[in-house]
Scaffold this active site. Sequence first.
Site, short mmCIF file in Angstrom:
data_model
loop_
_atom_site.label_atom_id
_atom_site.label_comp_id
_atom_site.label_asym_id
_atom_site.label_seq_id
_atom_site.Cartn_x
_atom_site.Cartn_y
_atom_site.Cartn_z
N LYS A 15 -6.59 -3.92 7.89
CA LYS A 15 -7.60 -4.01 6.42
C LYS A 15 -7.85 -5.09 6.24
O LYS A 15 -7.57 -6.28 6.67
CB LYS A 15 -5.96 -3.60 4.93
CG LYS A 15 -5.32 -2.11 5.82
CD LYS A 15 -5.02 -1.44 4.47
CE LYS A 15 -4.30 -0.41 5.09
NZ LYS A 15 -3.62 0.87 3.56
N TYR A 55 -9.58 8.22 2.55
CA TYR A 55 -8.66 7.76 1.19
C TYR A 55 -8.34 9.20 0.76
O TYR A 55 -8.61 9.22 -1.03
CB TYR A 55 -8.25 6.19 0.52
CG TYR A 55 -7.40 5.43 1.61
CD1 TYR A 55 -6.37 6.19 2.34
CD2 TYR A 55 -8.13 4.37 1.70
CE1 TYR A 55 -5.31 5.13 2.69
CE2 TYR A 55 -7.64 3.46 2.90
CZ TYR A 55 -6.26 3.44 3.16
OH TYR A 55 -5.41 2.75 4.02
N PHE A 63 -5.03 3.76 -9.08
CA PHE A 63 -4.99 3.48 -8.19
C PHE A 63 -6.52 3.43 -7.14
O PHE A 63 -6.76 2.12 -6.32
CB PHE A 63 -3.51 2.75 -7.13
CG PHE A 63 -3.45 3.85 -6.21
CD1 PHE A 63 -4.35 4.10 -4.72
CD2 PHE A 63 -2.17 5.34 -6.27
CE1 PHE A 63 -3.83 4.87 -3.94
CE2 PHE A 63 -2.19 6.03 -5.64
CZ PHE A 63 -2.55 6.29 -5.02
N ARG A 91 4.47 3.72 13.72
CA ARG A 91 4.75 3.66 12.49
C ARG A 91 5.63 2.77 12.38
O ARG A 91 6.20 2.36 11.07
CB ARG A 91 4.58 4.87 11.48
CG ARG A 91 3.68 5.78 11.60
CD ARG A 91 2.89 6.09 10.26
NE ARG A 91 3.73 6.10 9.18
CZ ARG A 91 2.68 6.62 8.25
NH1 ARG A 91 1.62 6.35 7.84
NH2 ARG A 91 3.21 7.20 6.68
N THR A 97 5.52 1.46 2.90
CA THR A 97 4.03 1.63 2.40
C THR A 97 3.72 0.43 1.25
O THR A 97 2.87 -0.73 1.51
CB THR A 97 3.62 2.46 1.31
OG1 THR A 97 4.07 3.48 2.67
CG2 THR A 97 2.28 2.58 0.97
N ARG A 108 4.39 -5.19 7.28
CA ARG A 108 4.57 -5.16 6.63
C ARG A 108 5.53 -6.03 6.58
O ARG A 108 5.92 -7.64 4.72
CB ARG A 108 4.16 -4.35 5.44
CG ARG A 108 3.01 -3.43 5.72
CD ARG A 108 2.96 -1.39 5.31
NE ARG A 108 2.15 -1.12 5.82
CZ ARG A 108 1.95 0.51 5.47
NH1 ARG A 108 2.95 0.95 5.71
NH2 ARG A 108 0.41 0.70 5.64
N ASN A 118 -1.76 -3.91 2.26
CA ASN A 118 -0.69 -3.81 2.96
C ASN A 118 -0.88 -3.97 4.96
O ASN A 118 -0.67 -3.54 5.39
CB ASN A 118 0.27 -3.15 3.03
CG ASN A 118 -0.42 -1.22 3.02
OD1 ASN A 118 -1.30 -1.78 2.92
ND2 ASN A 118 0.27 -0.32 2.63
N HIS A 121 -3.22 -0.04 7.98
CA HIS A 121 -3.08 1.76 8.58
C HIS A 121 -3.04 2.28 9.41
O HIS A 121 -3.11 1.77 11.07
CB HIS A 121 -4.19 2.60 8.21
CG HIS A 121 -4.43 3.54 8.30
ND1 HIS A 121 -3.89 4.85 7.33
CD2 HIS A 121 -4.40 4.95 9.37
CE1 HIS A 121 -3.52 6.05 7.44
NE2 HIS A 121 -4.07 6.25 8.75
N GLU A 132 -7.54 11.94 12.58
CA GLU A 132 -8.34 10.35 12.27
C GLU A 132 -8.53 9.69 13.37
O GLU A 132 -10.00 9.20 13.61
CB GLU A 132 -7.04 9.76 11.88
CG GLU A 132 -6.52 9.86 10.76
CD GLU A 132 -5.48 9.04 10.18
OE1 GLU A 132 -5.23 8.11 10.77
OE2 GLU A 132 -4.90 9.33 8.67
P1 ADP Z 1 0.52 4.29 4.13
O1 ADP Z 1 -0.17 3.98 4.41
O2 ADP Z 1 1.70 3.72 4.39
O3 ADP Z 1 0.28 5.57 5.56
P2 ADP Z 1 -0.28 6.12 1.80
O4 ADP Z 1 -0.66 7.07 2.97
O5 ADP Z 1 0.98 6.73 1.30
O6 ADP Z 1 0.68 5.11 3.18
O7 ADP Z 1 -1.08 5.51 1.16
C1 ADP Z 1 -1.91 4.85 1.73
C2 ADP Z 1 -2.57 3.42 1.14
O8 ADP Z 1 -3.08 4.31 -0.12
C3 ADP Z 1 -1.52 2.51 1.36
O9 ADP Z 1 -1.72 1.56 2.38
C4 ADP Z 1 -2.07 1.19 0.31
O10 ADP Z 1 -2.72 0.54 0.43
C5 ADP Z 1 -2.47 2.45 -0.71
N1 ADP Z 1 -1.70 2.66 -1.78
C6 ADP Z 1 -0.78 4.33 -2.42
N2 ADP Z 1 -0.34 3.98 -3.46
C7 ADP Z 1 -1.05 3.19 -3.64
C8 ADP Z 1 -0.13 2.61 -4.75
N3 ADP Z 1 0.42 3.62 -5.64
N4 ADP Z 1 -0.92 1.53 -5.64
C9 ADP Z 1 -2.05 0.75 -5.09
N5 ADP Z 1 -1.88 1.03 -3.49
C10 ADP Z 1 -1.01 2.46 -2.53
#
Ligand code: ADP
Length: 160
Positions: A15, A55, A63, A91, A97, A108, A118, A121, A132
């Site tokens: 990212k 997304y 958010f 993962r 996350t 992370r 973070n 992805h 994906e």
């Molecule tokens: P991951 O990336 O760990 O698979 P998710 O699929 O739940 O996590 O979320 C995708 C991305 O959206 C996260 O990596 C993060 O960058 C962002 N994100 C998710 N939830 C939030 C939140 N509550 N506030 C801000 N950003 C968020």
Amino acid sequence: MSNHPKEEKTLVLIKPDGIQRALLGEILHRFERKGLKIIGLKMLRLDDVLTKAHYGKYEDKPFFAGLKDFMQSSPIVAVVLCGVNAVKVTRLIVGQTKSYEAIPGTIRGDFAMSMQSNLVHASDPEENPAEEVKRFFEDDELFSYKKINFDLLHAPDELK
Ligand code: ADP
């Protein structure tokens, strides 16, 4: 020699915070050292269409606007990793996350503090990693080859 039939493909995005904080090499190094094979790699900037495809499930969340601005704030690097159990292993290397709860030793956990920013992805096994990969790479942008350490990484029984 090509990819082994037991090897899975998974998508990783480094990212904007990973690029801006000069962590690209460190992050790729961690995947490589584990034994995952890079079979696709490119730098790109997320446009609105790709951001929504990736997304879109969060479009109604408060958010989302911030996440979109963040993800489009600089180029990202898209990577396809390949390996036995690659989706799960990737993962685990990335960590949770909420970076402030991610375990030290994960990317992370070692380098990030935020839930949004973070660094990485990595495809979720529940969310169709193959789809994906297709979102970011054409078939002819992916490589099929055997890494010279493959037979040292896996016992023969594990490859049946
Ligand atoms: P991951 O990336 O760990 O698979 P998710 O699929 O739940 O996590 O979320 C995708 C991305 O959206 C996260 O990596 C993060 O960058 C962002 N994100 C998710 N939830 C939030 C939140 N509550 N506030 C801000 N950003 C968020």
